[in-house]
Write a protein that holds these residues in place. Sequence first.
Motif, PDB file in Angstrom:
ATOM      1  N   THR A 125       1.910  -2.508  -2.043  1.00  0.00           N
ATOM      2  CA  THR A 125       2.124  -1.314  -2.407  1.00  0.00           C
ATOM      3  C   THR A 125       0.820  -0.538  -3.205  1.00  0.00           C
ATOM      4  N   LEU A 126       0.847  -1.464  -4.189  1.00  0.00           N
ATOM      5  CA  LEU A 126      -0.361  -0.938  -5.151  1.00  0.00           C
ATOM      6  C   LEU A 126      -1.585  -0.757  -4.491  1.00  0.00           C
ATOM      7  N   PHE A 127      -1.862  -1.965  -3.539  1.00  0.00           N
ATOM      8  CA  PHE A 127      -3.239  -2.124  -2.875  1.00  0.00           C
ATOM      9  C   PHE A 127      -3.364  -0.730  -1.975  1.00  0.00           C
ATOM     10  N   GLU A 128      -2.212  -0.311  -1.482  1.00  0.00           N
ATOM     11  CA  GLU A 128      -2.330   1.092  -0.610  1.00  0.00           C
ATOM     12  C   GLU A 128      -2.476   2.329  -1.347  1.00  0.00           C
ATOM     13  N   ARG A 129      -2.508   2.155  -2.512  1.00  0.00           N
ATOM     14  CA  ARG A 129      -2.574   3.536  -3.271  1.00  0.00           C
ATOM     15  C   ARG A 129      -3.385   3.608  -4.477  1.00  0.00           C
ATOM     16  N   ASN A 130      -3.863   2.374  -4.907  1.00  0.00           N
ATOM     17  CA  ASN A 130      -4.704   2.341  -6.202  1.00  0.00           C
ATOM     18  C   ASN A 130      -6.243   1.803  -5.655  1.00  0.00           C
ATOM     19  N   PRO A 131      -7.230   2.534  -5.610  1.00  0.00           N
ATOM     20  CA  PRO A 131      -8.584   2.142  -5.516  1.00  0.00           C
ATOM     21  C   PRO A 131      -9.272   1.210  -6.459  1.00  0.00           C
ATOM     22  N   GLU A 132      -8.917   1.252  -7.804  1.00  0.00           N
ATOM     23  CA  GLU A 132      -9.236   0.130  -8.477  1.00  0.00           C
ATOM     24  C   GLU A 132      -8.693  -1.067  -8.173  1.00  0.00           C
ATOM     25  N   PHE A 133      -7.518  -0.956  -7.810  1.00  0.00           N
ATOM     26  CA  PHE A 133      -6.830  -2.424  -7.741  1.00  0.00           C
ATOM     27  C   PHE A 133      -7.409  -3.020  -6.398  1.00  0.00           C
ATOM     28  N   VAL A 134      -7.723  -2.135  -5.220  1.00  0.00           N
ATOM     29  CA  VAL A 134      -8.407  -2.737  -4.359  1.00  0.00           C
ATOM     30  C   VAL A 134      -9.701  -3.192  -4.749  1.00  0.00           C
ATOM     31  N   ALA A 135     -10.548  -2.487  -5.277  1.00  0.00           N
ATOM     32  CA  ALA A 135     -12.003  -3.080  -5.591  1.00  0.00           C
ATOM     33  C   ALA A 135     -11.856  -4.278  -6.463  1.00  0.00           C
ATOM     34  N   GLN A 136     -10.761  -4.737  -7.369  1.00  0.00           N
ATOM     35  CA  GLN A 136     -10.883  -5.777  -8.084  1.00  0.00           C
ATOM     36  C   GLN A 136     -10.355  -6.842  -7.196  1.00  0.00           C
ATOM     37  N   VAL A 137      -9.358  -6.534  -6.271  1.00  0.00           N
ATOM     38  CA  VAL A 137      -8.799  -7.670  -5.646  1.00  0.00           C
ATOM     39  C   VAL A 137      -9.699  -7.965  -4.543  1.00  0.00           C
ATOM     40  N   LEU A 138     -10.649  -7.263  -3.921  1.00  0.00           N
ATOM     41  CA  LEU A 138     -11.400  -7.568  -2.932  1.00  0.00           C
ATOM     42  C   LEU A 138     -12.834  -8.126  -3.408  1.00  0.00           C
ATOM     43  N   GLN A 139     -13.182  -7.909  -4.800  1.00  0.00           N
ATOM     44  CA  GLN A 139     -14.316  -8.473  -5.366  1.00  0.00           C
ATOM     45  C   GLN A 139     -13.827 -10.079  -5.733  1.00  0.00           C
ATOM     46  N   ALA A 140     -12.616 -10.108  -6.092  1.00  0.00           N
ATOM     47  CA  ALA A 140     -11.912 -11.466  -6.543  1.00  0.00           C
ATOM     48  C   ALA A 140     -12.007 -12.443  -5.165  1.00  0.00           C
ATOM     49  N   TRP A 141     -11.511 -11.873  -4.038  1.00  0.00           N
ATOM     50  CA  TRP A 141     -11.507 -12.345  -2.975  1.00  0.00           C
ATOM     51  C   TRP A 141     -12.860 -12.913  -2.235  1.00  0.00           C
ATOM     52  N   ALA A 142     -13.998 -11.930  -2.484  1.00  0.00           N
ATOM     53  CA  ALA A 142     -15.086 -12.401  -2.124  1.00  0.00           C
ATOM     54  C   ALA A 142     -15.710 -13.382  -3.002  1.00  0.00           C
ATOM     55  N   GLU A 143     -15.480 -13.349  -4.310  1.00  0.00           N
ATOM     56  CA  GLU A 143     -15.978 -14.453  -5.126  1.00  0.00           C
ATOM     57  C   GLU A 143     -15.275 -15.701  -4.819  1.00  0.00           C
ATOM     58  N   LEU A 144     -14.124 -15.714  -4.645  1.00  0.00           N
ATOM     59  CA  LEU A 144     -13.437 -16.940  -4.081  1.00  0.00           C
ATOM     60  C   LEU A 144     -13.767 -17.566  -2.775  1.00  0.00           C
ATOM     61  N   HIS A 145     -14.736 -16.735  -1.865  1.00  0.00           N
ATOM     62  CA  HIS A 145     -15.158 -17.123  -0.700  1.00  0.00           C
ATOM     63  C   HIS A 145     -16.403 -17.090  -0.818  1.00  0.00           C
TER      64      HIS A 145
END
Length: 180
Positions: free
Chosen positions: A76-96
């Motif tokens: 739900t937070l990912f759907e509405r919070n751009p800062e959370f999306v940015a942090q999650v996707l950067q973490a995802w990219a770093e983990l990959h």
Amino acid sequence: MSEQEHVRYLPFHAINEFMVDEYREKVIRFVFENLGGVNAARKNAILSIFKKQVKIPGFRDSSLAPLPLKIRHGETLFERNPEFVAQVLQAWAELHGDLREKVFQMLTSRGWKNLLPPETDRSKLPGFQVEWPKSETYEVLDQSFAEQNPDLEIPNDDVRLMAVWLVNALPYELFEEDKP
């Protein structure tokens, strides 16, 4: 695009229009399950945003809730919070990291211009650019990646997400490329 034109951005949470629910849940689950593998600043940023924005009944600190609850509320937070999306996707990219390097190589070989180095923290950018070359469909990128990495079996969704993250653009406004 001329130097005079203004680069337009969509907020990071606009990516939800390009993700199916199951894949969004998979990305969020992966990041929460692997938070120990990201740098402390990124982990703290993710948990801080989560703690401030999410209230889970029975938990004074929502970041301490069990994983299934964090994932559900994280979606739900990912759907509405751009800062959370940015942090999650950067973490995802770093983990990959290996996938990040291979997708970057594939994009470079396909002639993508103005790419930031793969290790750049894209969460600091204002959002996703809106222009995308019409000829660079997801299917074309999937095929190119598979041809360049025949021994790897990477889900197409992961290749596509990494490509979107690395080029910092969504296929929102398609344009014809100028051919020499």
